[in-house]
Write a protein that holds these residues in place. Structure first.
Motif, PDB file in Angstrom:
ATOM      1  N   ILE A 232       0.831  -1.198   0.000  1.00  0.00           N
ATOM      2  CA  ILE A 232       0.000   0.000   0.000  1.00  0.00           C
ATOM      3  C   ILE A 232       0.869   1.253   0.000  1.00  0.00           C
ATOM      4  N   ALA A 233       0.351   2.313  -0.583  1.00  0.00           N
ATOM      5  CA  ALA A 233       1.084   3.579  -0.635  1.00  0.00           C
ATOM      6  C   ALA A 233       1.128   4.228   0.746  1.00  0.00           C
ATOM      7  N   PRO A 234       2.147   5.014   1.036  1.00  0.00           N
ATOM      8  CA  PRO A 234       2.172   5.761   2.291  1.00  0.00           C
ATOM      9  C   PRO A 234       0.920   6.622   2.444  1.00  0.00           C
ATOM     10  N   ARG A 235       0.437   6.700   3.673  1.00  0.00           N
ATOM     11  CA  ARG A 235      -0.786   7.410   4.022  1.00  0.00           C
ATOM     12  C   ARG A 235      -2.010   6.789   3.353  1.00  0.00           C
ATOM     13  N   GLY A 236      -1.905   5.510   3.034  1.00  0.00           N
ATOM     14  CA  GLY A 236      -3.006   4.809   2.397  1.00  0.00           C
ATOM     15  C   GLY A 236      -4.132   4.478   3.366  1.00  0.00           C
ATOM     16  N   GLN A 237      -5.243   4.034   2.794  1.00  0.00           N
ATOM     17  CA  GLN A 237      -6.462   3.726   3.549  1.00  0.00           C
ATOM     18  C   GLN A 237      -6.795   2.246   3.393  1.00  0.00           C
ATOM     19  N   ILE A 238      -7.059   1.576   4.503  1.00  0.00           N
ATOM     20  CA  ILE A 238      -7.453   0.164   4.486  1.00  0.00           C
ATOM     21  C   ILE A 238      -8.830   0.051   5.129  1.00  0.00           C
ATOM     22  N   ALA A 239      -9.754  -0.606   4.458  1.00  0.00           N
ATOM     23  CA  ALA A 239     -11.067  -0.887   5.037  1.00  0.00           C
ATOM     24  C   ALA A 239     -11.311  -2.386   4.979  1.00  0.00           C
ATOM     25  N   LEU A 240     -11.865  -2.942   6.058  1.00  0.00           N
ATOM     26  CA  LEU A 240     -12.109  -4.376   6.087  1.00  0.00           C
ATOM     27  C   LEU A 240     -13.499  -4.672   6.611  1.00  0.00           C
ATOM     28  N   ILE A 241     -14.024  -5.833   6.179  1.00  0.00           N
ATOM     29  CA  ILE A 241     -15.368  -6.233   6.582  1.00  0.00           C
ATOM     30  C   ILE A 241     -15.405  -7.618   7.206  1.00  0.00           C
ATOM     31  N   ASP A 242     -14.297  -8.371   7.135  1.00  0.00           N
ATOM     32  CA  ASP A 242     -14.338  -9.733   7.659  1.00  0.00           C
ATOM     33  C   ASP A 242     -13.943  -9.734   9.134  1.00  0.00           C
ATOM     34  N   ASP A 243     -13.613 -10.891   9.682  1.00  0.00           N
ATOM     35  CA  ASP A 243     -13.410 -11.028  11.118  1.00  0.00           C
ATOM     36  C   ASP A 243     -12.057 -11.652  11.432  1.00  0.00           C
ATOM     37  N   PRO A 244     -10.952 -10.935  11.147  1.00  0.00           N
ATOM     38  CA  PRO A 244      -9.640 -11.483  11.483  1.00  0.00           C
ATOM     39  C   PRO A 244      -9.507 -11.657  12.989  1.00  0.00           C
ATOM     40  N   GLN A 245      -8.849 -12.736  13.394  1.00  0.00           N
ATOM     41  CA  GLN A 245      -8.716 -13.030  14.818  1.00  0.00           C
ATOM     42  C   GLN A 245      -7.767 -12.071  15.522  1.00  0.00           C
ATOM     43  N   GLY A 246      -6.850 -11.512  14.790  1.00  0.00           N
ATOM     44  CA  GLY A 246      -5.939 -10.545  15.387  1.00  0.00           C
ATOM     45  C   GLY A 246      -5.047  -9.945  14.324  1.00  0.00           C
ATOM     46  N   PRO A 254       4.848   3.262  10.208  1.00  0.00           N
ATOM     47  CA  PRO A 254       5.793   4.014   9.371  1.00  0.00           C
ATOM     48  C   PRO A 254       5.156   4.645   8.131  1.00  0.00           C
ATOM     49  N   LYS A 255       4.140   3.997   7.587  1.00  0.00           N
ATOM     50  CA  LYS A 255       3.465   4.560   6.410  1.00  0.00           C
ATOM     51  C   LYS A 255       2.273   5.446   6.788  1.00  0.00           C
ATOM     52  N   ALA A 256       2.039   5.602   8.103  1.00  0.00           N
ATOM     53  CA  ALA A 256       0.912   6.430   8.571  1.00  0.00           C
ATOM     54  C   ALA A 256      -0.403   5.997   7.924  1.00  0.00           C
ATOM     55  N   LEU A 257      -0.644   4.691   7.947  1.00  0.00           N
ATOM     56  CA  LEU A 257      -1.841   4.144   7.318  1.00  0.00           C
ATOM     57  C   LEU A 257      -3.068   4.334   8.198  1.00  0.00           C
ATOM     58  N   SER A 258      -4.228   4.377   7.567  1.00  0.00           N
ATOM     59  CA  SER A 258      -5.506   4.471   8.273  1.00  0.00           C
ATOM     60  C   SER A 258      -6.265   3.164   8.115  1.00  0.00           C
ATOM     61  N   LEU A 259      -6.846   2.666   9.209  1.00  0.00           N
ATOM     62  CA  LEU A 259      -7.600   1.419   9.205  1.00  0.00           C
ATOM     63  C   LEU A 259      -9.041   1.705   9.560  1.00  0.00           C
ATOM     64  N   HIS A 260      -9.964   1.185   8.757  1.00  0.00           N
ATOM     65  CA  HIS A 260     -11.389   1.439   8.956  1.00  0.00           C
ATOM     66  C   HIS A 260     -12.162   0.121   8.983  1.00  0.00           C
ATOM     67  N   TRP A 261     -13.049  -0.008   9.935  1.00  0.00           N
ATOM     68  CA  TRP A 261     -14.017  -1.096   9.907  1.00  0.00           C
ATOM     69  C   TRP A 261     -15.257  -0.610   9.157  1.00  0.00           C
ATOM     70  N   GLU A 262     -15.749  -1.438   8.252  1.00  0.00           N
ATOM     71  CA  GLU A 262     -17.039  -1.163   7.617  1.00  0.00           C
ATOM     72  C   GLU A 262     -18.042  -2.201   8.088  1.00  0.00           C
ATOM     73  N   PHE A 263     -19.146  -1.738   8.638  1.00  0.00           N
ATOM     74  CA  PHE A 263     -20.213  -2.619   9.129  1.00  0.00           C
ATOM     75  C   PHE A 263     -21.527  -1.944   8.805  1.00  0.00           C
ATOM     76  N   MET A 264     -22.212  -2.436   7.770  1.00  0.00           N
ATOM     77  CA  MET A 264     -23.355  -1.695   7.272  1.00  0.00           C
ATOM     78  C   MET A 264     -24.550  -1.698   8.231  1.00  0.00           C
ATOM     79  N   PHE A 265     -24.528  -2.560   9.242  1.00  0.00           N
ATOM     80  CA  PHE A 265     -25.617  -2.573  10.217  1.00  0.00           C
ATOM     81  C   PHE A 265     -25.473  -1.508  11.302  1.00  0.00           C
ATOM     82  N   THR A 266     -24.357  -0.805  11.352  1.00  0.00           N
ATOM     83  CA  THR A 266     -24.130   0.140  12.444  1.00  0.00           C
ATOM     84  C   THR A 266     -25.210   1.207  12.517  1.00  0.00           C
ATOM     85  N   ARG A 267     -25.571   1.778  11.369  1.00  0.00           N
ATOM     86  CA  ARG A 267     -26.555   2.867  11.393  1.00  0.00           C
ATOM     87  C   ARG A 267     -27.904   2.396  11.940  1.00  0.00           C
TER      88      ARG A 267
END
Length: 331
Positions: A232-246, A254-267
């Protein structure tokens, strides 16, 4: 009314017929005669692992149908309207003759699709839309010079995410797919490039000369995590929807990445102030389908919803080999 549900967590054969009363409506609820449903990974995850606290649980989230009754405060729909939606994780599901749903998460059914085919879109479309515009904070028409890697591009979410990204943004879209038929499918959905997630993703992306600015991790995130961080590029964005154990997020610093959970039921689960965003985006998706800007992601219509057919669909979903979406007509 008739419904299909389960009382104890387990394999697909725990699904069974359930007799229950029609739902009672809240002020903002619609009562929908269900004419189409689909199967999603969340259905099989719940059935396999979560025993209902009391009685039976009715699964099914996607639905398309006809409004037959409205709550006293409903503003946007009337009896006779054809609608589609993805439901609410905290309420009874759509594998039933009738279903109650808050009007604020309901869209108008695309006219070009029948009810079963329309039911294949809402959950995945909401997930993909929220990933692009909430998680990644893109704007329509934006993304010039940027790229999106979709890991698991041939599934339900990947199929519509590729289309929305190509239609509404200027992102270059790379999708992962491993079989000839899934590679053909993601190209049909509009992917600019295809790479094989069973191979060396880092090397394949290097061969393309692309460091993705955005990564949609739709499946096996823990398996691909190191590769995602590497490519991924530096300052990149990662979004995930599955259920990794850890996930060890330290290498992302070091790349100042952003991590986002997407869960469409939240709203819907939290009745957020902007809950009606989901109605609006479903209406946009519906209009885009009718205008020919988006295509259906249905690959199998299994006919009327029945117990054995639904059990078989759950087994196929668990196999990890489903392309696009499996749908049913109503009971």
């Amino acid at each position: 009314m008739k419904a299909i549900g389960y009382k104890t967590a387990g394999a697909a054969d725990v699904l069974d017929w359930i007799e229950m009363d029609r739902p009672t409506l809240g002020p903002r609820d619609l009562l929908v005669a269900v004419k189409g449903v689909s199967v999603n990974p969340v259905d099989v995850k719940l059935r396999a692992a979560v025993t209902p606290e009391a009685g039976a649980r009715i699964l099914g989230f996607d639905a398309a149908g006809i409004v037959v009754e409205t709550g006293e405060a409903v503003q946007h729909y009337k009896v006779g309207d054809a609608v589609f939606y993805a439901g609410d994780l905290t309420r009874a599901g759509t594998n039933a003759e009738f279903h109650a749903v808050d009007e604020r998460i309901v869209g108008r059914k695309p006219q070009r699709l029948d009810f079963a085919e329309a039911a294949g879109l809402p959950l995945t479309a909401i997930t993909a839309w929220e990933m692009l515009f909430d998680s990644f904070r893109l704007v329509e028409g934006g993304g010039e010079g940027q790229s999106l890697l979709v890991i698991g591009g041939a599934g339900g979410v990947g199929s519509i995410l590729i289309q929305l990204a190509k239609t509404l943004t200027k992102l270059t879209v790379i999708a992962t797919a491993s079989r000839p038929e899934t590679q053909d499918w993601v190209r049909k959905m509009g992917a600019d490039h295809v790479v094989d997630h069973r191979g060396d993703l880092v090397a394949q992306m290097a061969d393309l000369g692309i460091s993705p600015t955005h990564v949609a991790a739709l499946t096996a995130t823990d398996q691909h995590w190191s590769a995602i961080i590497d490519m991924i590029a530096p300052r990149g964005q990662i979004a995930l929807i599955d259920d990794p154990q850890g996930l060890n997020i330290a290498p992302a610093k070091p790349k100042a990445l952003s991590l986002h959970w997407e869960f469409m039921f939240t709203r819907s689960m939290f009745a957020t102030d902007d809950i009606a965003v989901q109605r609006d985006l479903l209406n946009r998706v519906s209009a885009m389908i009718d205008a020919g800007a988006l295509q259906s992601t249905m690959t199998e219509n299994a006919g009327p919803l029945g117990l054995e057919a639904l059990r078989a669909a759950h087994i196929r979903q668990e196999s990890g080999s489903v392309i696009g979406k499996q749908v049913f007509a109503g009971l």
